[in-house]
Scaffold this motif. Sequence first.
Motif, PDB file in Angstrom:
ATOM      1  N   GLN A  96      -5.378   8.543  -2.886  1.00 41.90           N
ATOM      2  CA  GLN A  96      -4.536   8.941  -1.766  1.00 41.90           C
ATOM      3  C   GLN A  96      -3.193   9.410  -2.314  1.00 41.90           C
ATOM      4  O   GLN A  96      -2.524   8.675  -3.038  1.00 41.90           O
ATOM      5  CB  GLN A  96      -4.337   7.768  -0.799  1.00 41.90           C
ATOM      6  N   LYS A 132      -8.920   1.677  -4.508  1.00 37.99           N
ATOM      7  CA  LYS A 132      -7.951   2.626  -3.960  1.00 37.99           C
ATOM      8  C   LYS A 132      -6.822   2.863  -4.956  1.00 37.99           C
ATOM      9  O   LYS A 132      -6.283   1.922  -5.541  1.00 37.99           O
ATOM     10  CB  LYS A 132      -7.375   2.112  -2.643  1.00 37.99           C
ATOM     11  N   HIS A 134      -3.146   4.962  -5.129  1.00 37.52           N
ATOM     12  CA  HIS A 134      -2.116   5.692  -4.387  1.00 37.52           C
ATOM     13  C   HIS A 134      -1.142   6.327  -5.376  1.00 37.52           C
ATOM     14  O   HIS A 134      -0.656   5.652  -6.285  1.00 37.52           O
ATOM     15  CB  HIS A 134      -1.342   4.750  -3.459  1.00 37.52           C
ATOM     16  N   ARG A 136       2.381   8.758  -5.294  1.00 40.19           N
ATOM     17  CA  ARG A 136       3.402   9.352  -4.426  1.00 40.19           C
ATOM     18  C   ARG A 136       4.585   9.822  -5.264  1.00 40.19           C
ATOM     19  O   ARG A 136       5.034   9.108  -6.169  1.00 40.19           O
ATOM     20  CB  ARG A 136       3.878   8.334  -3.392  1.00 40.19           C
TER      21      ARG A 136
END
Length: 226
Positions: A96, A132, A134, A136
């Motif tokens: 993500q 998962k 992540h 950013r």
Amino acid sequence: MAGRLVGATMHEVNNRLAALTNLIFLARTFAASPLQNVDYLDEADSQLRSLGEITGRSLSFIRLDMEAKEIDLVDLANSALRLHHEQIAKKRINVQTRSSEAALACVKKGEIFQAITNLLLNSIEALPHSGKLHVRVVTHPYNAIITIADNGAGIPESMRRTLFDSFKSNKSEGNGLGLWIVKEIVHGHGGTIRYRSSSVFGRSGTVFRILLPVQSLERTTLPEES
């Protein structure tokens, strides 16, 4: 210091070789897409040139003084993710990304790419099947922030105080240089690196956050010149 130099050099060489292996895999996988393969070959050429810099630096026993340039950290993070496509696909990791459209900072591209790659590798190795990941990248008025988080097993409590020390690792085949290199690169850019980790069942995971000062290549206009 000699031991650290040899260990750090071999660690960086090994990461570049792993990146080349990934690029060859991607080129073979997408053989029907010539334009995509050109991108992979360009990146492979960049990795080979980086290997040349690393070996040359070791032979001369000095660190190569690379010039800092304004780059987009979002593009850099995406490039690092593409290099690990094979490992991510094998473990079916759910990636993500939540980033700004662009995050410009004046940095040494190869070094920051190495730092992001090392953190991604640690997360990928720590993640379970279908875990998962992540990633950013955002900018604030004075800082660019790179966040890499996973819901893996977390960092053991016994490792946390010495996490960024050289030759400290909880991996059976690790040499403990990955995070030490990341810390040295980030501090060399005047930045900071922080982390949070939990080993509690059901709420385990680790978050690394790099803060880099944003420095424009253009000279700031003085008030009297406005």
